[in-house]
Design a protein around this motif. Structure first.
Motif, short mmCIF file in Angstrom:
data_model
loop_
_atom_site.label_atom_id
_atom_site.label_comp_id
_atom_site.label_asym_id
_atom_site.label_seq_id
_atom_site.Cartn_x
_atom_site.Cartn_y
_atom_site.Cartn_z
N ARG A 1 0.84 -1.20 0.00
CA ARG A 1 0.00 0.00 0.00
C ARG A 1 0.87 1.25 0.00
N THR A 2 1.96 1.22 0.79
CA THR A 2 2.86 2.38 0.83
C THR A 2 3.49 2.62 -0.54
N LEU A 3 3.95 1.54 -1.17
CA LEU A 3 4.55 1.68 -2.51
C LEU A 3 3.52 2.15 -3.53
N ALA A 4 2.30 1.62 -3.44
CA ALA A 4 1.25 2.04 -4.37
C ALA A 4 0.90 3.51 -4.16
N THR A 5 0.90 3.97 -2.91
CA THR A 5 0.61 5.38 -2.63
C THR A 5 1.69 6.28 -3.22
N ILE A 6 2.95 5.89 -3.04
CA ILE A 6 4.06 6.68 -3.59
C ILE A 6 4.02 6.69 -5.11
N ALA A 7 3.81 5.52 -5.72
CA ALA A 7 3.75 5.44 -7.18
C ALA A 7 2.55 6.24 -7.71
N GLY A 8 1.42 6.15 -7.02
CA GLY A 8 0.25 6.92 -7.45
C GLY A 8 0.48 8.41 -7.35
N ALA A 9 1.16 8.86 -6.29
CA ALA A 9 1.45 10.28 -6.14
C ALA A 9 2.38 10.77 -7.24
N MET A 10 3.39 9.98 -7.57
CA MET A 10 4.33 10.39 -8.63
C MET A 10 3.63 10.39 -9.99
#
Length: 165
Positions: A139-148
């Motif tokens: 979830r953390t990685l998906a949040t970071i990737a989604g933000a970028m």
């Protein structure tokens, strides 16, 4: 007996935070001129100076002079006048037997600039969407990737809006 505090945020608090963020970003975009404006002409409010109905008055022995009617408002349009100046023509000389090719300067549209509002809004939306995916570290990685990804998409959308104007 122990009382445990839940780790989750109340849904109404999350909705209030999201709506406050959204209203703030829309306000900032409006101030920066990124949102389209209405090009409507005319007044929304009715003209208060114009009489709406004649009130009948009782006839008296004295004749009253008629009151002048107010003039309706006139709309004034301002137009921009552009004056073009041209370079004076050169006098032909004996050395100018062959025609010369003169190219007009090429005017290029300015390159669109990066938009901080577009990047910020895209990052927030992308981060919120990425946070809905996965669990734990995923979830953390998906949040970071989604933000970028959202920041990139928001910047590109803002650049396209700059090119159209």
């Amino acid at each position: 007996m122990e009382h445990t505090v839940p780790n989750r945020m109340h849904p109404l608090l999350a909705i209030a935070a999201f709506s406050l963020t959204l209203v703030s970003l829309v306000g900032a975009a409006s101030i920066l001129g990124l949102l389209p404006n209405s090009q409507a002409k005319g007044s929304v409010a009715p003209d208060m100076a114009a009489p709406t109905a004649q009130i009948s008055q009782p006839v008296t022995a004295q004749a009253q002079p008629p009151q002048p009617q107010p003039q309706p408002r006139q709309v004034v349009e301002h137009r921009t006048v552009v004056h073009h100046t041209y370079a004076p023509a050169r006098q032909a000389s004996r050395d100018d037997d062959q025609p010369r090719v003169v190219q007009a300067p090429v005017q290029r549209a300015p390159a669109p600039q990066n938009s901080a509002v577009g990047i910020g809004l895209g990052a927030v939306v992308g981060g919120l969407l990425g946070n809905q995916v996965g669990d734990g570290r995923g979830r953390t990685l998906a949040t970071i990737a989604g933000a970028m990804g959202g920041a990139y998409a928001g910047n590109e959308i803002a650049k396209r809006n700059q090119q159209q104007q």
